[in-house]
Design a protein around this motif. Structure first.
Motif, short mmCIF file in Angstrom:
data_model
loop_
_atom_site.label_atom_id
_atom_site.label_comp_id
_atom_site.label_asym_id
_atom_site.label_seq_id
_atom_site.Cartn_x
_atom_site.Cartn_y
_atom_site.Cartn_z
N SER A 63 -5.32 1.53 7.44
CA SER A 63 -4.35 1.76 6.37
C SER A 63 -4.99 1.53 5.00
O SER A 63 -4.75 2.30 4.05
CB SER A 63 -3.14 0.83 6.54
N GLN A 97 0.12 3.14 9.89
CA GLN A 97 1.03 2.09 9.43
C GLN A 97 2.08 1.73 10.47
O GLN A 97 2.74 0.71 10.36
CB GLN A 97 1.71 2.51 8.12
N PHE A 102 -7.18 4.69 4.26
CA PHE A 102 -6.48 5.91 3.85
C PHE A 102 -5.78 5.74 2.50
O PHE A 102 -5.71 6.69 1.72
CB PHE A 102 -5.48 6.33 4.93
N THR A 103 -5.30 4.53 2.20
CA THR A 103 -4.72 4.29 0.88
C THR A 103 -5.77 4.46 -0.21
O THR A 103 -5.52 5.08 -1.25
CB THR A 103 -4.10 2.88 0.82
N GLY A 106 -5.43 -0.82 -1.36
CA GLY A 106 -6.11 -0.49 -0.12
C GLY A 106 -7.15 -1.53 0.27
O GLY A 106 -7.25 -1.92 1.44
N ASN A 130 -2.18 8.01 7.07
CA ASN A 130 -1.72 6.69 6.68
C ASN A 130 -0.38 6.37 7.35
O ASN A 130 -0.15 5.23 7.80
CB ASN A 130 -1.58 6.61 5.16
N GLN A 132 -1.80 11.28 3.66
CA GLN A 132 -0.50 10.65 3.87
C GLN A 132 -0.11 10.68 5.35
O GLN A 132 0.48 9.72 5.86
CB GLN A 132 0.57 11.35 3.03
N SER A 139 0.82 -1.22 0.00
CA SER A 139 0.00 0.00 0.00
C SER A 139 0.85 1.27 0.00
O SER A 139 0.33 2.35 -0.29
CB SER A 139 -0.93 0.00 1.22
N ARG A 140 2.16 1.15 0.31
CA ARG A 140 3.04 2.34 0.28
C ARG A 140 3.61 2.59 -1.11
O ARG A 140 4.00 3.71 -1.43
CB ARG A 140 4.23 2.14 1.23
#
Length: 505
Positions: free
Chosen positions: A125, A157, A128-129, A215, A153, A150, A39-40
């Motif tokens: 997470s 995380q 927000f993603t 996400g 998130n 961001q 997801s990052r």
């Protein structure tokens, strides 16, 4: 009943059951953190789509931009000349929040049930993603929206890393920890690769899906975590692992009946039985400053700061670098950048194997950091000369850069969190992990930020910055490397002394 079974059959059944559960925990925590990293990754793939040269693309019939506008297809507010600084700011919003939250997360991780903590973190997470990607469908062009998403998130995380390392540390002892965790830590690279490939599917079209799909997968994994994660072996009547703090006679005498897996399992069951009959005193959670006093925590934390600075700069800026220098499309650059993570998988496993064999975690990290500096220099100058050289250099650089990072965040953190000075108190594991990774996350925040500020002056200067950070990471381990060398000398002298006694006999 137990009495009707032969001792060998009972031992085999107990051993098989314990191994099955350990395998389940290893696989589950692997998938959990792979989802966190998946997801990052989309933001690094989508960067070249948010700002691109539109001169080669056909304008829609109803487009209102002027004929001389070469940025009509870019996504505001990233359509201006300062787009690199803005993208660096978006990266930094996540990474600064992650670094700050990490120091707090370990404290909560020791005091809350890991299953609930991880499940909530993964669900948030995933939310927000997805919200970042929904900015495309909601036609949002405000910088503050992407920054706020961001930051949120980054904070949620931080639930991931201390929790999964603590869970694995609860299930696995020190023996072969470097090798096991070297393989297990490939979840970082696997997550990056999956994130790159998934984001690449939609990057040239509806790029919002590059965030929404990862996400959703992350949120689903959060539900699976809630249903299946087992925090302690004792929770399912399995044998607890042996750590530093356990009595030496149990560790050093393999022929002692009390040291067999069967008796370890029995002692674990006895502990559970005692606690079920009455209040059972648990070791107190270690304080933040108490964890800092554990030998090696400060050195490895500061080393990880610079090692993670290098690794995360590649994580967030490598696809854009490849697109700008080698002139690949956004999808091609994203796909090629996954080779860096392939090298990271190999580097993590090799670092774990070598450090297990030599019993020298710091020395293994130092050697790989020394080799990484010239390889990054060569990649910048000859890595884009052809597709073959680019592939080879990316894999080598990925292994040398991510090898030390992987070793410190896994085996080293687990070693220090169960250090002999703690006398068996495994409550320190989450706090030590959070301190080490939190310090490293400061470097992870600085790297992409500095890359965004320096890259307008030329990519060469970015690589000089990375090489300097790599050298500093190596220097910070000098004292620990010296101690390991002294330990090897003592071990060799003892070995030669015992061989001389045998010869005289």
């Amino acid at each position: 009943m137990r009495s009707s079974l032969a001792p060998g059959v009972w031992f085999f059944r107990a051993f098989s059951r314990d191994s099955w559960f350990r395998g389940l925990i290893l696989l589950l925590t692997f998938l959990i953190y792979a989802c966190y990293h998946m997801s990052r990754k989309p933001i690094s793939i989508v960067k070249s789509r948010l700002h691109q040269n539109c001169s080669e693309q056909i304008k829609p019939i109803n487009d209102t931009h002027s004929l001389n506008d070469t940025m009509w297809c870019s996504w505001a507010p990233f359509d201006k000349d300062n787009y690199k600084e803005l993208l660096g700011g978006v990266d930094n919003a996540f990474l600064v929040a992650y670094a700050i939250g990490m120091f707090i997360s370990g404290v909560f991780g020791e005091r809350l049930p890991l299953r609930y903590y991880l499940s909530a973190g993964m669900l948030l997470s995933g939310l927000f993603t997805s919200l970042f990607g929904l900015g495309y469908f909601w036609n949002i062009h405000e910088l503050w929206y992407f920054v706020v998403i961001q930051v949120c998130n980054g904070l949620v995380q931080t639930t991931g890393w201390p929790s999964v390392v603590t869970c694995v540390g609860n299930w696995f002892g020190k023996g072969k920890r470097g090798f096991i965790m070297g393989i297990w830590n490939s979840h970082t690279s696997v997550g990056n690769i999956l994130g790159s490939l998934i984001a690449g599917i939609w990057v040239n079209g509806q790029w919002g899906l590059s965030f929404i799909v990862p996400g959703i997968i992350t949120a689903i994994m959060g539900v699976i975590t809630f249903l299946f994660l087992i925090e302690h072996p004792e929770d399912v009547d399995c044998a607890p692992p042996q750590h530093h703090g356990e009595p030496a006679e149990n560790q050093d005498n393999p022929e002692d009946p009390g040291n067999s897996p069967y008796s370890i399992r029995e002692s674990g069951l006895e502990t559970v039985a005692k606690c079920s009959k009455g209040p059972c005193e648990e070791p107190a959670a270690i304080s933040f400053f108490g964890a800092l006093r554990i030998p090696g925590v400060v050195e490895f934390s500061l080393c990880l700061l610079f090692a993670k600075l290098v690794s995360y700069t590649f994580l967030y800026w490598l696809p854009l670098y490849i697109a700008n220098v080698a002139h690949f499309s956004a999808k091609e650059a994203g796909d090629l950048s996954t080779l860096f993570d392939v090298g990271g998988i190999i580097g993590g496993i090799v670092a774990g194997l070598v450090s297990d064999y030599t019993n020298g975690r710091a020395t293994t990290c130092c050697v790989m950091l020394i080799l990484a500096a010239p390889m990054m220099f060569l990649y910048n100058y000859i890595g884009q000369d052809g597709i073959a050289s680019s592939i080879v250099m990316l894999i080598i650089c990925g292994g040398l850069v991510n090898g030390p990072y992987a070793l410190i965040t896994t085996a080293v953190s687990a070693d220090l969190g169960t250090h002999k000075s703690l006398k068996g108190n495994a409550k320190a594991l989450s706090t030590v992990t959070a301190i080490i990774d939190g310090t490293g996350s400061i470097g992870a925040a600085l790297g992409p930020l500095l890359a965004g500020l320096i890259s307008p002056t030329g990519w060469n200067n970015v690589f000089y910055m990375l090489i300097s950070a790599d050298v500093l990471a190596c220097l910070l381990l000098c004292r620990l490397v010296y101690k390991e060398i002294l330990a090897w000398k003592v071990s060799l002298s003892r070995g030669s002394g015992s061989s001389m006694v045998l010869t005289h006999q």
